[in-house]
Design a protein around this motif. Structure first.
Motif, mmCIF file in Angstrom:
data_model
loop_
_atom_site.group_PDB
_atom_site.id
_atom_site.type_symbol
_atom_site.label_atom_id
_atom_site.label_comp_id
_atom_site.label_asym_id
_atom_site.label_seq_id
_atom_site.Cartn_x
_atom_site.Cartn_y
_atom_site.Cartn_z
ATOM 1 N N ASP A 44 0.826 -1.203 0.000
ATOM 2 C CA ASP A 44 0.000 0.000 0.000
ATOM 3 C C ASP A 44 0.858 1.251 0.000
ATOM 4 O OD1 ASP A 44 -2.328 -1.407 -0.063
ATOM 5 O OD2 ASP A 44 -2.574 -1.445 2.131
ATOM 6 N N ARG A 45 2.000 1.184 0.686
ATOM 7 C CA ARG A 45 2.850 2.368 0.807
ATOM 8 C C ARG A 45 4.171 2.122 0.076
ATOM 9 N NH1 ARG A 45 3.987 4.776 5.642
ATOM 10 N NH2 ARG A 45 5.572 3.188 5.803
ATOM 11 N N VAL A 46 4.616 3.116 -0.667
ATOM 12 C CA VAL A 46 5.853 2.951 -1.426
ATOM 13 C C VAL A 46 7.048 2.737 -0.491
ATOM 14 C CG1 VAL A 46 6.457 5.401 -1.650
ATOM 15 C CG2 VAL A 46 7.150 3.775 -3.448
ATOM 16 N N ASP A 47 6.961 3.285 0.716
ATOM 17 C CA ASP A 47 8.036 3.083 1.699
ATOM 18 C C ASP A 47 8.259 1.595 1.970
ATOM 19 O OD1 ASP A 47 8.700 5.640 2.061
ATOM 20 O OD2 ASP A 47 7.847 5.868 4.092
ATOM 21 N N ASP A 48 7.147 0.855 2.024
ATOM 22 C CA ASP A 48 7.273 -0.579 2.295
ATOM 23 C C ASP A 48 7.909 -1.308 1.112
ATOM 24 O OD1 ASP A 48 6.233 -0.290 4.823
ATOM 25 O OD2 ASP A 48 4.169 -0.716 4.198
ATOM 26 N N LEU A 49 7.576 -0.848 -0.102
ATOM 27 C CA LEU A 49 8.200 -1.435 -1.299
ATOM 28 C C LEU A 49 9.706 -1.170 -1.291
ATOM 29 C CD1 LEU A 49 8.085 -2.741 -4.118
ATOM 30 C CD2 LEU A 49 7.451 -0.509 -5.043
ATOM 31 N N VAL A 50 10.065 0.073 -0.989
ATOM 32 C CA VAL A 50 11.489 0.421 -0.906
ATOM 33 C C VAL A 50 12.157 -0.414 0.190
ATOM 34 C CG1 VAL A 50 13.103 2.288 -0.307
ATOM 35 C CG2 VAL A 50 11.176 2.746 -1.849
ATOM 36 N N GLY A 51 11.439 -0.579 1.299
ATOM 37 C CA GLY A 51 11.983 -1.305 2.451
ATOM 38 C C GLY A 51 12.283 -2.764 2.157
ATOM 39 N N VAL A 52 11.543 -3.347 1.210
ATOM 40 C CA VAL A 52 11.811 -4.738 0.833
ATOM 41 C C VAL A 52 13.234 -4.851 0.276
ATOM 42 C CG1 VAL A 52 11.214 -6.541 -0.845
ATOM 43 C CG2 VAL A 52 9.416 -5.381 0.439
ATOM 44 N N PHE A 53 13.612 -3.834 -0.505
ATOM 45 C CA PHE A 53 14.938 -3.874 -1.137
ATOM 46 C C PHE A 53 16.045 -3.471 -0.171
ATOM 47 C CE2 PHE A 53 11.998 -4.068 -4.516
ATOM 48 C CZ PHE A 53 12.622 -4.814 -5.495
ATOM 49 N N GLN A 54 15.682 -2.674 0.844
ATOM 50 C CA GLN A 54 16.699 -2.200 1.783
ATOM 51 C C GLN A 54 16.718 -3.016 3.070
ATOM 52 O OE1 GLN A 54 16.479 2.071 2.120
ATOM 53 N NE2 GLN A 54 16.618 2.344 -0.108
ATOM 54 N N GLY A 55 15.847 -4.038 3.120
ATOM 55 C CA GLY A 55 15.864 -4.938 4.267
ATOM 56 C C GLY A 55 15.199 -4.380 5.511
ATOM 57 N N THR A 56 14.391 -3.323 5.369
ATOM 58 C CA THR A 56 13.746 -2.743 6.555
ATOM 59 C C THR A 56 12.280 -3.160 6.688
ATOM 60 O OG1 THR A 56 13.360 -0.758 5.247
ATOM 61 C CG2 THR A 56 15.273 -0.727 6.717
ATOM 62 N N THR A 57 11.658 -3.657 5.599
ATOM 63 C CA THR A 57 10.289 -4.176 5.696
ATOM 64 C C THR A 57 10.399 -5.634 6.097
ATOM 65 O OG1 THR A 57 9.621 -2.700 3.914
ATOM 66 C CG2 THR A 57 8.079 -4.449 4.480
ATOM 67 N N LYS A 58 10.027 -5.920 7.344
ATOM 68 C CA LYS A 58 10.249 -7.276 7.870
ATOM 69 C C LYS A 58 9.152 -8.239 7.413
ATOM 70 C CE LYS A 58 13.990 -6.183 9.958
ATOM 71 N NZ LYS A 58 15.166 -6.445 9.123
ATOM 72 N N GLY A 59 9.558 -9.482 7.165
ATOM 73 C CA GLY A 59 8.596 -10.531 6.857
ATOM 74 C C GLY A 59 7.901 -10.369 5.519
ATOM 75 N N ALA A 60 8.437 -9.503 4.637
ATOM 76 C CA ALA A 60 7.773 -9.273 3.355
ATOM 77 C C ALA A 60 8.372 -10.168 2.272
ATOM 78 C CB ALA A 60 7.930 -7.815 2.961
ATOM 79 N N TYR A 61 7.589 -10.402 1.246
ATOM 80 C CA TYR A 61 8.069 -11.169 0.092
ATOM 81 C C TYR A 61 8.228 -10.206 -1.069
ATOM 82 C CZ TYR A 61 7.060 -15.145 2.952
ATOM 83 O OH TYR A 61 7.078 -16.044 3.976
ATOM 84 N N ALA A 62 9.247 -10.455 -1.899
ATOM 85 C CA ALA A 62 9.537 -9.534 -2.988
ATOM 86 C C ALA A 62 9.094 -10.102 -4.328
ATOM 87 C CB ALA A 62 11.030 -9.239 -3.023
ATOM 88 N N TYR A 63 9.403 -11.366 -4.535
ATOM 89 C CA TYR A 63 9.201 -11.991 -5.840
ATOM 90 C C TYR A 63 9.357 -13.482 -5.574
ATOM 91 C CZ TYR A 63 9.929 -12.827 -10.873
ATOM 92 O OH TYR A 63 9.830 -13.262 -12.162
ATOM 93 N N ALA A 64 8.512 -14.318 -6.179
ATOM 94 C CA ALA A 64 8.433 -15.723 -5.761
ATOM 95 C C ALA A 64 9.730 -16.502 -5.996
ATOM 96 C CB ALA A 64 7.272 -16.412 -6.461
ATOM 97 N N ARG A 65 10.614 -15.991 -6.858
ATOM 98 C CA ARG A 65 11.883 -16.696 -7.052
ATOM 99 C C ARG A 65 12.677 -16.755 -5.742
ATOM 100 N NH1 ARG A 65 15.708 -13.738 -9.259
ATOM 101 N NH2 ARG A 65 14.468 -13.063 -11.045
#
Ligand SMILES: *Cc1c(COP(=O)(O)O)cnc(C)c1O
Length: 423
Positions: A44-65
């Motif tokens: 929902d928030r772009v911050d969380d998307l950015v956080g996936v790449f920077q390791g700050t969004t915990k427990g998130a999935y980025a891409y099924a690979r």
């Protein structure tokens, strides 16, 4: 029937497996982790998307690979089963082993490998040689053979617990002690035994690899592989961890590099569908392993007593060269045995006389599978490799399934006795 009582695992082994998903909070109170098929994940928030790449969004999935909630749930089960600190799943056992070698070794490093390993692992070692990684293959049934080839640049020792097909048992305690003393990473392929019968972390292995296709999945319906970190190896002194992964808890450094370089970049990902099939298979691991180990011991004893049979290879037979070690370390002998007919020329005709056991390439199924080893899976390897690995021309490999042992023995008896009455 003697049901083995393994000395090596907690009394809650199966209870843990069947309740892990629920305790980790499966969706809607579902008792099995659902099969998540989404490849993409949204925020929902772009911050969380950015956080996936920077390791700050915990427990998130980025891409099924890089993993899905379904593969993560299987990883959590495997970590508990091996009592480790983390697990990464791969599409196959070979993908897991390849990722370990290619992401944790560099050109100029030295690898010591048991000469009694799965055929494709043995073949993969040649590829490592081509890439500038020096490999010594040794008889790992004695730790002194490993000690004799260690060099200052030895980074890894790789062994199997019970080798396929001739069932040699590595000197696990001796090699574990040696690697601990020298600070070398010990990787153990525990496919044949599974954590129900033996946990390599107990003898000091840093990483445990599995073909989930075999014991753990158990039903011949899904390929998979895994690498479990036991927490026994100190990654802070390992020179091949890249700078971005030398952060935080040192226990996670090896797995972080494996997940990024091995899974994300190399891409041999386990599908959610197969992760689910394997996770369900794992729920009955202890029952299947007890039953198959019991049947296999009965079959091994029967074969050894039959006049048409020469050598029988099974670690829980007193005649096995590493019988004492196997019975001390393992809760039972598992489902793999091999044997030779006295008249090697009769081998193929004998296999054609079997009616229940299936002539088949693979291992670790619910059905008993048989294969003549030299003309098939070890044909490409050639006579010299076969001799070094203890594979006689008439060797027959048996992967014992879940049939009633009486019926299985009757099938081998009629085939050995030359056919008998049709039945
Ligand atoms: C089958 C097997 C592998 C390879 O696993 P796949 O899932 O078939 O790629 C590795 N090690 C051992 C001991 C095996 O039996």
């Amino acid at each position: 029937m003697t049901t083995p009582t393994p000395p090596v695992h907690p009394a809650t082994f199966t209870a843990d497996i069947v309740h892990t998903d629920r305790r980790f909070g499966a969706e809607h109170g579902s008792l099995q982790k659902p099969i998540h098929t989404a490849v993409q994940y949204g925020f929902d928030r772009v911050d969380d998307l950015v956080g996936v790449f920077q390791g700050t969004t915990k427990g998130a999935y980025a891409y099924a690979r890089q993993g899905t909630p379904t593969t993560s749930a299987l990883e959590a089960r495997l970590t508990r089963m091996e009592q480790g600190v983390g697990t990464i799943c791969f599409a196959t056992g070979m993908a897991a082993i390849t990722a370990v070698f290619l992401t944790l070794l560099r050109a100029g490093d030295h690898l010591v490998c048991s000469q009694h390993v799965f055929g494709n692992t043995n073949s993969l070692l040649d590829t490592l040689g081509d890439l500038g990684i020096a490999v010594d293959k040794v008889d790992a049934t004695e730790a002194e053979n490993v000690a004799a080839v260690l060099r200052p640049d030895t980074r890894m020792v790789f062994v199997e617990t019970v080798a396929n097909p001739a069932t040699q048992v590595a000197d696990l305690e001796g090699i574990g002690a040696l690697c601990r003393e020298r600070g070398i990473l010990l990787v153990v392929d525990n496919t044949i035994l599974s954590p129900w019968l033996f946990r390599p972390g107990d003898i000091g292995a840093g990483l445990v690899v599995h073909s989930l296709t075999k014991s753990i999945g158990g039903h011949g319906n899904a390929l998979g592989g895994a690498v479990v970190d036991t927490g026994r190896f100190d990654w802070s002194g390992y020179p091949n961890i890249a700078a971005p992964y030398r952060k935080g808890d040192t226990k996670q450094w090896g797995l972080t590099q494996l997940r990024k370089k091995g899974l994300r970049d190399m891409g041999a990902s386990l599908s959610s569908q197969h992760a689910h099939a394997i996770a369900i298979g794992a729920e009955t691991l202890s029952l299947r392993m007890n039953h198959a180990s019991d049947s296999t011991l009965q079959l091994a004893r029967f074969l050894e007593s039959h006049p048409a049979v020469g050598r029988v290879h099974y670690p829980f037979l007193p005649s096995h060269p590493q019988h004492g070690r196997a019975t001390r370390l393992f809760a039972a002998g598992s489902w793999l045995l091999s044997f030779e007919l006295r008249d090697a020329d009769d081998t193929l005709a004998f296999l054609d006389r079997l009616r229940l056991a299936v002539k088949s390439t693979g291992l670790g199924d619910t059905r008993t599978l048989v294969i003549p080893v030299a003309p098939t899976i070890f044909w490409e390897a050639g006579a010299e490799v076969r001799a070094r690995m203890g594979i006689a021309d008439g060797l027959v490999r048996v992967s014992v399934g879940l049939e009633e042992p009486e019926q299985l023995l009757a099938d081998f008896r009629q085939a050995l006795d030359g056919g008998g009455a049709p039945g």
